[in-house]
Each structure stands twice: as structure tokens, then as C-alpha cells.
Design an enzyme around this catalytic site. Sequence first.
Site, PDB file in Angstrom:
ATOM      1  N   ASP A 293       1.250  -1.233   0.344  1.00 27.20           N
ATOM      2  CA  ASP A 293       0.423  -0.014   0.077  1.00 27.20           C
ATOM      3  C   ASP A 293       0.976   1.504   0.271  1.00 27.20           C
ATOM      4  OD1 ASP A 293      -2.114  -2.272   0.204  1.00 27.20           O
ATOM      5  OD2 ASP A 293      -3.145  -1.044   2.082  1.00 27.20           O
ATOM      6  N   ASP A 294       0.322   2.610  -0.529  1.00 26.29           N
ATOM      7  CA  ASP A 294       0.713   3.711  -0.007  1.00 26.29           C
ATOM      8  C   ASP A 294       2.231   3.961  -1.325  1.00 26.29           C
ATOM      9  OD1 ASP A 294      -0.900   3.938   1.730  1.00 26.29           O
ATOM     10  OD2 ASP A 294       0.505   3.847   3.611  1.00 26.29           O
ATOM     11  N   HIS A 344      -5.936   3.185  -4.713  1.00 29.58           N
ATOM     12  CA  HIS A 344      -5.900   3.101  -2.613  1.00 29.58           C
ATOM     13  C   HIS A 344      -6.529   4.211  -2.088  1.00 29.58           C
ATOM     14  CE1 HIS A 344      -4.922   1.670   1.558  1.00 29.58           C
ATOM     15  NE2 HIS A 344      -3.943   2.174   1.754  1.00 29.58           N
ATOM     16  N   HIS A 348      -5.292   8.918   0.534  1.00 34.91           N
ATOM     17  CA  HIS A 348      -4.962   8.412   1.881  1.00 34.91           C
ATOM     18  C   HIS A 348      -6.449   8.950   2.759  1.00 34.91           C
ATOM     19  CE1 HIS A 348      -3.619   5.180   4.960  1.00 34.91           C
ATOM     20  NE2 HIS A 348      -3.394   5.180   3.647  1.00 34.91           N
ATOM     21  N   HIS A 435       3.261  -2.170   3.312  1.00 31.34           N
ATOM     22  CA  HIS A 435       4.011  -0.821   2.665  1.00 31.34           C
ATOM     23  C   HIS A 435       5.291  -0.494   1.622  1.00 31.34           C
ATOM     24  CE1 HIS A 435       0.566  -0.564   5.773  1.00 31.34           C
ATOM     25  NE2 HIS A 435       0.366   0.282   5.051  1.00 31.34           N
TER      26      HIS A 435
END
Length: 469
Positions: A293-294, A344, A348, A435
Site C-alpha cells: 500500500d501507499d 488506494h 489516503h 507498504h
Amino acid sequence: MEHIPGRRRNPWIDFALITFILALTGAIVFFITSEDGKAFSHSQKTAAGSPIDSTVTKESSTFPEVLVVTEKSTERSVPFFIQYPQIEDEKFNTIIEDYIQKSKKSYINDMLKSKNKDGNTSPPAALTIQLDTYQHNGKYFSFVFTEHISKNDKDIKTNIKTIFYDKENARTIDIRTLLGEDINSLETLSHHIRTRLKTSPTSRRSIWPDKVDLATEPRWVLFDQFAISHNELIIYFDAGMIAPAKVGPLSINVSLSFLNPLLASDFQQPIGTTETPPASQGNEQKRVALTFDDGPHPEVTLQILQCLERYHAKATFFMLGNRVQHYPDIARKVKDAGHELGNHTWSHPVLTKLTAAQVMNEFATTEEAIFNATGQEATVFRPPYGATNEAIEQNLPRDGILWSIDTLDWKHKNADKVVAMVKQQIHNNAIILMHDIHQSTADALPAVLEFLSKEGYEFVTVSEILPYH
């Protein structure tokens, strides 16, 4: 004066002559009505009653159900070349013939008017109607007509007409039916198409933004020029509609996987596989889905890609739109390596604290960023922090994908602890959360992959593992 009587003709000569005439007539009728692909003559009358002669052929196409009719003018003063489909459904054929006759009549009369004004000094403009046919799921046909009027090899006018046909139910289908008459689905599609047109590298330099806004308003009639091909919905815009006419017609392709939740139930595709995964049988195949993620991150993501390649492992990358915008080349490397792309959100946020419009904006802008960077749409979505609710799930085109193992790499930023968390919690068909923005995660990955490989796990994407959940 002496009268010389005429000779009486042999009756067999009369009989032979009549037989020849009848045979010739029959041959001509057969030739004209033949549908075996040979040319036959045809006459098109103008509004003034003047005939325009043409030849017509009928030939089989790639699809057994569809004949392709080709009509070509034999008069140099009014040149045209036209293709259109013919099937067993007479109602459909009438719709097609009405369209062709209307286009042809308008063109012929315009040419004759132009001829009367200019005399014979100016070369005539030519009409071409080109047919493209696509099949979807074995039961739907998309017929796309590209109508050109050109002069001296330069396009004067180009229009698109499409017909989407359901052969099982012998009916044509419009965008309203495709989207189940759901105005919310239309609004989502409208927003997606508008954003794509304004952000796509191939269209944003040539479009008129204000015209795009008008052409993509959530009105059913504006989206009826569509086709489905290779699991994509194609929306067409005529030349001059949203960009200068010299640019030609524009189109936007949207993956059906993105549209699936928006479609009427008759047109939706099963998510994942249509088969039920086999029941556990002792030596059941072990699978694990690694997710990151991210990202993308200009350094860490590249290290992770290199490590995954060494172990021939596939993973799913849930990307933030604002980072994809800054590092499009890294996002493209993820796609080029064969990994799955996930949405995603843009920044965020906690989605449950946003309005429905804000949630959709977070989702849609990230979709655009990923597509613009990679040329491919995301196939899965993960809400930040796993924060979602029923309203969010209903409004977004994709369900949120969470995880079954949280390595907490975001918390402790310690490579050894990441490895320990995986070893402690691993189970078959696990979805592991990591991540690709922490160096400690990249440092831990070789040990994680080595452990899982020795345990006999196959590395798959989220989409591949979902059917087993």
C-alpha cells in the site's frame, strides 16, 4: 401492280426466340437477386427522381450470423462506397437500411446541388461508410459505422453511428438499458469519461474543455454511441463535437471490470472465476497474496520489484493517486513487471468521514492517475485504514479489499518484526498487508519470500486469491 405475298415464318423459329427471351429474363432476375457474393446492379433515386446506379455485393463475415453488404456507386459524379450488416432479423435490417438510405440520399442530393453550382470543374466529394463489427460474450454484436465525406483525400465530415444488438432476444440495446436505467450509474460513467478526456495524454491537448463538459453531462442521449469490444466499453464522439474537426472522432475505452457494478444484472460478469474452488484435499495448493500500500516510492518500490522478480513472485500494489501523479514511471514499472494495480484513493483519507461526492472524487481521480501513468486501469480497490461502510460499498464501482495478515510494518518499521509477523500468522489463501514506502519492508521482503517459498506457497494476486475466500 403485281402483289408479291410475304413468306410465312417457321413456327419453330418463333418458339426458339420466345424461349431465349424468357431464359435471358430469368438469368437477369437471378443475377439481380443473387446473395452469393456476386455483384448486382442497383439504382438509387434522388429527391428529384434522377437515378444513381451502383453495384451491390453480399459476402460472409467473420461471424456466421452476419452478412456484409457492400454498395459502390458506378457514377464518377457521385462516388460512394458503403458497407453495412445484414442478419436474419428483418426488423434489424430495416433499421440499418433506413440509416443507410437516409445517409446516401442526403449525400447524393448535396452532391447534385454542388454540381449545379460549380458545374463540372470541381471534383466531387466521396462518401464512405465503413463497418466494424465486434462480438461480446457470444450473444451481443456491436456494429460501428464510420461515415466519411471527403474531397481531394481530405475529410470534410466524419460521423459515428453505433448499434448494439442482442441476438438471443432479437433487440437493440441502448445505454439506458445497459446501465439498468440507473441515473447514479450514468453519473458515475459521465464523471469517469469526462475526467479521462481531460487528463488523458492523447486527448487533453486537443479537446475543448467546455465542449467536453457539455458532451459528458449525465444525459442518456449523450452516451448512446457505444460499442463493447475486448471486454471494454467504447464511447464515441463525432468529429468536431469535443475537439476541432481535423482531429477526427474521439473515443474512450473503459474496462468492463470497472463498469461491472454499474451494469444492469443481465450484463454483469461474475467476479473472479465462475467456478467454485475445489474443496481441500490433503495436498491442497498453498497460495498467498502479497499486497503493498501507499506507493509508489521512487526507491523502495524499485527494490521490492527487484526482489519479487528474483523469486518469480506476483503481488498487488494499492497505489495512492497523488503519488502516482508524482512517480508515473514507477507505476508503469509495476505494471510492466506483471503485477496487479490497485486503487488506494488519492490522498489516503478516512472515507467514512467524507461525503459521497468526496469519496467518489478520491476514487475517480486515482483511477485516472493510474490509467494515465500505465495505460491500464486498476482492477481492485482498498479503502485506507480499512475504513468503509455499506454506503461506500454501494456507491463505488468496486468492493473494498482488506487483508488477513497485518505485518504492522507501518508501526514498528523493523525488518525482523515483519518477518516474525508473517511466520506467526501465515495461513493458506492469506492476504498480507505491507507498504512499499518503508525501507524496512524492502529489507524484510527477501526473508519473507524465502520463508514462504520453502513452505510451498504460490505467490498470486488479490484477484486470483479472492475466489478462495
